[in-house]
Design a protein around this motif. Sequence first.
Motif, PDB file in Angstrom:
ATOM      1  N   TYR A  24      35.173  30.752  29.017  1.00  0.00           N
ATOM      2  CA  TYR A  24      36.067  30.860  30.332  1.00  0.00           C
ATOM      3  C   TYR A  24      36.536  29.212  30.781  1.00  0.00           C
ATOM      4  N   LEU A  53      33.873  34.451  36.763  1.00  0.00           N
ATOM      5  CA  LEU A  53      34.124  35.778  36.594  1.00  0.00           C
ATOM      6  C   LEU A  53      33.691  36.417  37.963  1.00  0.00           C
ATOM      7  N   TYR A  54      32.681  35.830  38.390  1.00  0.00           N
ATOM      8  CA  TYR A  54      31.984  36.502  39.762  1.00  0.00           C
ATOM      9  C   TYR A  54      32.792  36.635  40.828  1.00  0.00           C
ATOM     10  N   LYS A  55      34.094  35.483  40.918  1.00  0.00           N
ATOM     11  CA  LYS A  55      34.982  35.327  41.869  1.00  0.00           C
ATOM     12  C   LYS A  55      36.183  36.413  41.863  1.00  0.00           C
ATOM     13  N   ILE A  56      36.351  37.125  40.716  1.00  0.00           N
ATOM     14  CA  ILE A  56      37.386  38.020  40.305  1.00  0.00           C
ATOM     15  C   ILE A  56      37.140  39.413  41.192  1.00  0.00           C
ATOM     16  N   THR A  57      37.904  39.917  42.078  1.00  0.00           N
ATOM     17  CA  THR A  57      37.689  40.965  42.936  1.00  0.00           C
ATOM     18  C   THR A  57      38.668  42.135  42.268  1.00  0.00           C
ATOM     19  N   MET A  59      39.525  44.443  39.755  1.00  0.00           N
ATOM     20  CA  MET A  59      39.106  44.746  38.412  1.00  0.00           C
ATOM     21  C   MET A  59      39.952  44.770  37.155  1.00  0.00           C
ATOM     22  N   ALA A  62      39.478  41.157  35.917  1.00  0.00           N
ATOM     23  CA  ALA A  62      38.423  40.934  35.304  1.00  0.00           C
ATOM     24  C   ALA A  62      38.446  41.596  33.848  1.00  0.00           C
ATOM     25  N   THR A  63      38.849  42.929  33.759  1.00  0.00           N
ATOM     26  CA  THR A  63      39.153  43.324  32.605  1.00  0.00           C
ATOM     27  C   THR A  63      39.850  42.829  31.570  1.00  0.00           C
ATOM     28  N   THR A  66      38.286  39.329  30.290  1.00  0.00           N
ATOM     29  CA  THR A  66      36.962  39.642  29.186  1.00  0.00           C
ATOM     30  C   THR A  66      37.505  40.205  28.286  1.00  0.00           C
ATOM     31  N   MET A  85      40.152  33.209  41.252  1.00  0.00           N
ATOM     32  CA  MET A  85      39.171  32.855  40.170  1.00  0.00           C
ATOM     33  C   MET A  85      38.882  31.851  39.593  1.00  0.00           C
TER      34      MET A  85
END
Length: 123
Positions: A24, A53-57, A59, A62-63, A66, A85
């Motif tokens: 990332y 990744l923890y800042k992506i609200t 979904m 995020a999918t 990743t 993000m």
Amino acid sequence: MNDRLFCQIIDFFPYPIAIFTPQYNITLVNRAFETEIRRYALDPGNEAIRILLYKITDMQLATGVTRVFAGDTFFLEDLKNPFAMFSGIEVSELQANRFSKAVIFPVPSDDVRITHGVIVFMP
């Protein structure tokens, strides 16, 4: 096509583009991306930009980020605050939804291994 022309095409593309590794880390951004992050008061020369990744609200975002390394391509709509993000970016509510669409796609180095993911943000 020579590499210089390819780099110019990316650099002059009118929408923000970020190319990232499986860790990332952002390896390349275009001028539109740099212009956009300047709006959020981040100096791109000060630190290495990473996707956090923890800042992506969102979904779906995020999918996409990743799963791109599994070879999947995503067209995302109705994104909320996608630039949040990235490390070091503070996004105001007024600018949070400037880019509400994105395409995320893999870049393989050969037929088997995917070495980079690409995000293209669109209004």
